[in-house]
Design an enzyme around this catalytic site. Structure first.
Site, PDB file in Angstrom:
ATOM      1  CG  HIS A   1       1.316  -3.291 -15.394  1.00  0.00           C
ATOM      2  ND1 HIS A   1       1.038  -4.433 -14.656  1.00  0.00           N
ATOM      3  CD2 HIS A   1       2.315  -3.618 -16.232  1.00  0.00           C
ATOM      4  CE1 HIS A   1       1.834  -5.406 -15.070  1.00  0.00           C
ATOM      5  NE2 HIS A   1       2.622  -4.945 -16.016  1.00  0.00           N
TER       6      HIS A   1
ATOM      7  CG  ASP B   1      -2.007  -5.594 -16.384  1.00  0.00           C
ATOM      8  OD1 ASP B   1      -1.319  -6.601 -16.133  1.00  0.00           O
ATOM      9  OD2 ASP B   1      -2.462  -4.826 -15.513  1.00  0.00           O
TER      10      ASP B   1
ATOM     11  N   GLY C   1       0.793  -1.236   0.000  1.00  0.00           N
ATOM     12  CA  GLY C   1       0.000   0.000   0.000  1.00  0.00           C
ATOM     13  C   GLY C   1       0.816   1.271   0.000  1.00  0.00           C
ATOM     14  CB  SER C   2       4.330   2.158  -0.817  1.00  0.00           C
ATOM     15  OG  SER C   2       4.469   1.720  -2.151  1.00  0.00           O
ATOM     16  CG  ASN C   3       1.844   3.142  -5.787  1.00  0.00           C
ATOM     17  OD1 ASN C   3       2.072   4.124  -6.471  1.00  0.00           O
ATOM     18  ND2 ASN C   3       2.579   2.055  -5.828  1.00  0.00           N
TER      19      ASN C   3
ATOM     20  CG  ASN D   1      -4.070  -1.502 -12.479  1.00  0.00           C
ATOM     21  OD1 ASN D   1      -3.833  -1.515 -11.276  1.00  0.00           O
ATOM     22  ND2 ASN D   1      -3.465  -2.294 -13.355  1.00  0.00           N
TER      23      ASN D   1
ATOM     24  CD  GLU E   1       4.754   1.924  -8.900  1.00  0.00           C
ATOM     25  OE1 GLU E   1       4.994   1.916  -7.673  1.00  0.00           O
ATOM     26  OE2 GLU E   1       4.575   0.897  -9.552  1.00  0.00           O
TER      27      GLU E   1
ATOM     28  CB  SER F   1       1.302   1.291 -18.201  1.00  0.00           C
ATOM     29  OG  SER F   1       2.461   1.020 -18.955  1.00  0.00           O
TER      30      SER F   1
ATOM     31  CG  LEU G   1      -1.922  -8.787  -6.376  1.00  0.00           C
ATOM     32  CD1 LEU G   1      -1.064  -9.796  -5.621  1.00  0.00           C
ATOM     33  CD2 LEU G   1      -1.131  -8.196  -7.545  1.00  0.00           C
TER      34      LEU G   1
HETATM   35  C1  GRF Z   1       3.226  -1.225  -7.505  1.00  0.00           C
HETATM   36  O1  GRF Z   1       4.484  -1.503  -8.109  1.00  0.00           O
HETATM   37  C2  GRF Z   1       2.185  -1.042  -8.587  1.00  0.00           C
HETATM   38  O2  GRF Z   1       2.692  -0.550  -9.806  1.00  0.00           O
HETATM   39  C3  GRF Z   1       1.705  -2.443  -8.800  1.00  0.00           C
HETATM   40  O3  GRF Z   1       1.748  -3.074  -7.537  1.00  0.00           O
HETATM   41  C4  GRF Z   1       2.707  -2.413  -6.730  1.00  0.00           C
HETATM   42  C5  GRF Z   1       2.001  -2.000  -5.475  1.00  0.00           C
HETATM   43  O4  GRF Z   1       2.923  -1.564  -4.532  1.00  0.00           O
HETATM   44  N1  GRF Z   1       0.374  -2.448  -9.343  1.00  0.00           N
HETATM   45  P1  GRF Z   1       2.316  -0.903  -3.181  1.00  0.00           P
HETATM   46  O5  GRF Z   1       1.407  -1.942  -2.562  1.00  0.00           O
HETATM   47  O6  GRF Z   1       1.558   0.324  -3.587  1.00  0.00           O
HETATM   48  O7  GRF Z   1       3.530  -0.596  -2.348  1.00  0.00           O
END
Ligand code: GRF
Length: 189
Positions: A104, A145, A12-14, A102, A174, A136, A85
């Site tokens: 990728h 995707d 969940g870092s994003n 999404n 990202e 992407s 996922l």
């Molecule tokens: C990221 O690399 C994103 O591009 C992919 O899954 C990863 C998620 O990382 N879809 P996080 O859980 O956000 O750290």
């Protein structure tokens, strides 16, 4: 106020980066985080950030009734997948046409599709001898995707880069671009 839910399966870092980006926005709110894994670290991040997060299992995501009820309860306008996922099931696609995006960690259409996630993607890029990789951001449809690509950014892959080296460079892209692209897409809707 546009209200966004983030679907995440892992760290969940994003998700955290996106929540922080919009924390003082008066146009977009990250209202909810859903995961398919109760032990996903994204729940810890949500707790720290004060965002409600819930876990639904694979079957519940596929059947979608409970999910859609929850999204309605939180008045969600838009779905963002950030390290999610599972394939998004048809009822959710139908309920949010052109309102699911999404990210990728590769330059689609290469290195995408079922099973291509996380370090497997970066390993494939290295094994293929690619000189670059990247991100992407795309709309989500019924295939992994394959939705229309909205934005891409690239980074260099050096011959002696490790999987972790590539992963770090991709993560930087990202964190830099995903919130900005979400903002542009959601506010244009
Ligand atoms: C990221 O690399 C994103 O591009 C992919 O899954 C990863 C998620 O990382 N879809 P996080 O859980 O956000 O750290």
């Amino acid at each position: 106020m546009k209200r966004i839910v983030i679907f995440a399966s892992g760290s969940g870092s994003n998700a955290e980066n996106i929540v922080r980006y919009f924390s003082d926005s008066n146009a977009i709110e990250i209202s909810l985080i859903l995961s398919n894994r109760k032990d996903a670290f994204v729940h810890e991040r949500a707790k720290k950030l004060g965002i409600p997060s819930y876990t639904f299992n694979k079957g519940e995501f596929e059947e979608a009734g409970l999910i859609l009820e929850t999204l309605k309860q939180y008045k969600i306008d838009f779905i963002v997948l950030a390290g999610f996922l599972l394939k998004v099931s048809q009822p959710i696609l139908d309920a949010f046409p052109n309102r699911i995006i999404n990210i990728h960690p590769a330059l689609l259409p290469k290195f995408g599709g079922k099973g291509m996630y996380g370090d497997k993607v970066h390993q494939a890029v290295i094994d293929t001898g690619e000189k670059e990789s990247g991100i992407s951001i795309h709309y989500v449809n019924e295939h992994y995707d394959e939705g229309d690509v909205i934005f891409q950014a690239a980074c260099e892959v050096l011959p002696d880069d490790s999987v972790n080296d590539v992963a770090q460079k991709v993560h930087q892209l990202e964190y830099k671009y995903f919130p900005e692209v979400i903002e542009k897409v959601v506010l244009n809707k």
